[in-house]
Design a protein around this motif. Structure first.
Motif, PDB file in Angstrom:
ATOM      1  N   LEU A 249      37.396  45.451  75.831  1.00 24.14           N
ATOM      2  CA  LEU A 249      36.091  45.563  76.506  1.00 24.14           C
ATOM      3  C   LEU A 249      36.111  44.848  77.858  1.00 24.14           C
ATOM      4  CD1 LEU A 249      33.552  45.134  73.576  1.00 24.14           C
ATOM      5  CD2 LEU A 249      34.082  47.191  74.874  1.00 24.14           C
ATOM      6  N   LEU A 250      36.823  43.730  77.918  1.00 24.44           N
ATOM      7  CA  LEU A 250      36.912  42.974  79.168  1.00 24.44           C
ATOM      8  C   LEU A 250      37.618  43.808  80.239  1.00 24.44           C
ATOM      9  CD1 LEU A 250      36.279  40.102  80.229  1.00 24.44           C
ATOM     10  CD2 LEU A 250      38.701  39.598  79.863  1.00 24.44           C
ATOM     11  N   ILE A 251      38.775  44.375  79.865  1.00 18.39           N
ATOM     12  CA  ILE A 251      39.523  45.203  80.819  1.00 18.39           C
ATOM     13  C   ILE A 251      38.664  46.390  81.248  1.00 18.39           C
ATOM     14  CG2 ILE A 251      41.530  46.715  81.074  1.00 18.39           C
ATOM     15  CD1 ILE A 251      43.018  44.807  79.171  1.00 18.39           C
ATOM     16  N   PHE A 252      38.001  46.995  80.298  1.00 21.24           N
ATOM     17  CA  PHE A 252      37.149  48.148  80.573  1.00 21.24           C
ATOM     18  C   PHE A 252      36.029  47.765  81.545  1.00 21.24           C
ATOM     19  CE2 PHE A 252      33.864  51.281  79.319  1.00 21.24           C
ATOM     20  CZ  PHE A 252      34.598  52.429  79.594  1.00 21.24           C
ATOM     21  N   ALA A 253      35.442  46.589  81.332  1.00 26.40           N
ATOM     22  CA  ALA A 253      34.343  46.142  82.206  1.00 26.40           C
ATOM     23  C   ALA A 253      34.853  45.958  83.643  1.00 26.40           C
ATOM     24  CB  ALA A 253      33.747  44.843  81.669  1.00 26.40           C
ATOM     25  N   ILE A 254      36.071  45.384  83.792  1.00 25.19           N
ATOM     26  CA  ILE A 254      36.634  45.180  85.137  1.00 25.19           C
ATOM     27  C   ILE A 254      36.853  46.536  85.810  1.00 25.19           C
ATOM     28  CG2 ILE A 254      38.671  44.350  86.393  1.00 25.19           C
ATOM     29  CD1 ILE A 254      38.904  42.164  84.212  1.00 25.19           C
ATOM     30  N   LEU A 255      37.402  47.494  85.068  1.00 27.04           N
ATOM     31  CA  LEU A 255      37.652  48.825  85.632  1.00 27.04           C
ATOM     32  C   LEU A 255      36.355  49.487  86.079  1.00 27.04           C
ATOM     33  CD1 LEU A 255      40.394  50.304  83.288  1.00 27.04           C
ATOM     34  CD2 LEU A 255      40.619  49.533  85.663  1.00 27.04           C
ATOM     35  N   VAL A 256      35.337  49.378  85.242  1.00 23.70           N
ATOM     36  CA  VAL A 256      34.045  49.988  85.576  1.00 23.70           C
ATOM     37  C   VAL A 256      33.493  49.354  86.848  1.00 23.70           C
ATOM     38  CG1 VAL A 256      31.634  50.181  84.847  1.00 23.70           C
ATOM     39  CG2 VAL A 256      33.462  50.693  83.249  1.00 23.70           C
ATOM     40  N   TYR A 257      33.644  48.035  86.964  1.00 23.41           N
ATOM     41  CA  TYR A 257      33.136  47.339  88.146  1.00 23.41           C
ATOM     42  C   TYR A 257      33.877  47.799  89.400  1.00 23.41           C
ATOM     43  CZ  TYR A 257      31.959  43.665  91.412  1.00 23.41           C
ATOM     44  OH  TYR A 257      31.532  42.989  92.526  1.00 23.41           O
ATOM     45  N   LEU A 258      35.218  47.906  89.312  1.00 21.71           N
ATOM     46  CA  LEU A 258      36.013  48.350  90.464  1.00 21.71           C
ATOM     47  C   LEU A 258      35.637  49.778  90.852  1.00 21.71           C
ATOM     48  CD1 LEU A 258      39.506  46.824  89.636  1.00 21.71           C
ATOM     49  CD2 LEU A 258      37.780  46.001  91.253  1.00 21.71           C
ATOM     50  N   ALA A 259      35.437  50.629  89.861  1.00 19.94           N
ATOM     51  CA  ALA A 259      35.061  52.014  90.132  1.00 19.94           C
ATOM     52  C   ALA A 259      33.706  52.059  90.831  1.00 19.94           C
ATOM     53  CB  ALA A 259      35.007  52.798  88.825  1.00 19.94           C
ATOM     54  N   TYR A 260      32.818  51.224  90.391  1.00 19.11           N
ATOM     55  CA  TYR A 260      31.473  51.163  90.983  1.00 19.11           C
ATOM     56  C   TYR A 260      31.566  50.766  92.460  1.00 19.11           C
ATOM     57  CZ  TYR A 260      27.448  48.163  92.183  1.00 19.11           C
ATOM     58  OH  TYR A 260      26.436  47.520  92.827  1.00 19.11           O
ATOM     59  N   ARG A 261      32.408  49.753  92.735  1.00 19.81           N
ATOM     60  CA  ARG A 261      32.588  49.323  94.132  1.00 19.81           C
ATOM     61  C   ARG A 261      33.143  50.470  94.976  1.00 19.81           C
ATOM     62  NH1 ARG A 261      33.152  43.481  95.219  1.00 19.81           N
ATOM     63  NH2 ARG A 261      34.365  44.268  96.967  1.00 19.81           N
ATOM     64  N   GLN A 262      34.100  51.169  94.434  1.00 15.72           N
ATOM     65  CA  GLN A 262      34.757  52.273  95.134  1.00 15.72           C
ATOM     66  C   GLN A 262      33.753  53.378  95.439  1.00 15.72           C
ATOM     67  OE1 GLN A 262      38.073  52.220  95.768  1.00 15.72           O
ATOM     68  NE2 GLN A 262      37.952  54.163  96.853  1.00 15.72           N
TER      69      GLN A 262
END
Ligand code: HEC
Length: 269
Positions: A249-262
């Protein structure tokens, strides 16, 4: 109106304090004991589970059954006698030895040519032998009280391990005003304080195979750890799974955040 409410609240509080005090006189709250398997990362102390099995086998098994256990459970993954050499517990040498140390009629359907049930040494697939054939016999041997099956006892009592440990170490001289029937013993951790089990443990009553000193506290802790494991053998796998899920879930949350920034990078406010 307000006064009556305050008055009612005061009466309720008094009543509550009264019941709390009466309860305390009868049953002590269990000790908060530290267990190796406490907490989200806690694992069973395998040595303690092994010693605890020895305590169960040499002391408790003369009165208490463990109907849900088979010898092979002792050798399964996470069990006290699990070994990498024998991933299949039916081939585990220690388990085979333990099972074979009991010779009896295991199954009424295993008969000889005359049709009589035969005795044979136990196999890993046999269930732990019960000390009594039925509840009536168990009661007849224990002054009318029934020694409950211990397979799930840690789960079946509130405060599980802490209750069991406190019960086993908590026998006391009966106070003068306690009314014990013959065959009852005073134990303030048992509901009502009068228990029909004589103190089963005392310093030095067994000799541990691993040389640990068999004090009352040590045996109580070990047998409780064993019973804990028996009632929840997959706890460690479950906790590991929980940790993996959190990492995922932690890794997933980081990915979602990076995607959001992008995605929002070129949008002007
Ligand atoms: C001589 C027989 C005997 C032996 C040995 C014995 N017990 Fe018991 N045990 C009893 C009886 C009888 C009861 C039921 C007591 C009652 O209901 O008042 C009991 C009750 C219990 C209970 C249930 C308490 C509850 O909350 O209902 C636990 C737990 C327990 N025994 C654990 C053990 C453990 C662990 C051992 C081994 C260290 C052990 N006993 C050895 C006879 C025995």
């Amino acid at each position: 109106m307000k006064m009556t409410r305050i008055f009612a609240a005061a009466i309720a509080a008094l009543g509550f304090a009264g019941t709390a005090a009466a309860f305390e006189g009868e049953q002590h709250a269990p000790h908060e004991h530290h267990w190796h398997h406490d907490g989200p990362f806690g694992t069973y102390d395998t040595q303690a589970v092994q010693r605890g099995y020895q305590v169960y086998q040499e002391v408790c098994a003369s009165c208490h059954s463990m109907d849900l256990m088979r010898f092979r459970n002792l050798g399964q993954q996470g069990g006290p006698f699990a070994s990498e050499e024998f991933p299949n517990p039916n081939d585990n040498l220690i388990v085979m030895q333990i099972a074979a140390s009991y010779t009896r009629v295991w199954d009424q359907d295993e008969v000889n040519d005359d049709g009589d049930p035969v005795e044979r040494p136990g196999l890993p697939s046999d269930a732990f032998p019960a000390p009594f054939a039925n509840e009536q016999m168990a009661r007849a041997s224990n002054g009318g009280a029934y020694p409950p099956d211990l397979s799930l006892i840690v789960k079946a009592r509130s405060h599980g391990e802490n209750y069991l440990y406190s019960l086993l170490t908590g026998y006391e001289e009966a106070p003068a005003d306690s009314h014990l029937a013959p065959g009852q013993y005073y134990n303030p951790y048992f509901p009502g304080g009068a228990i029909a089990m004589a103190p089963p443990l005392a310093d030095g009553i067994i000799e541990y195979a691993d040389g640990t000193e068999a004090t009352l506290e040590q045996m109580a802790e070990d047998v409780t750890t064993f019973l804990s494991w028996a009632g929840d053998p997959h706890m460690e796998t479950r906790k590991q799974m929980g940790v993996m899920v959190l990492i995922y879930l932690l890794i997933f949350a980081i990915l979602v955040y990076l995607a959001y920034r992008q995605v929002w990078a070129n949008v002007k406010h």
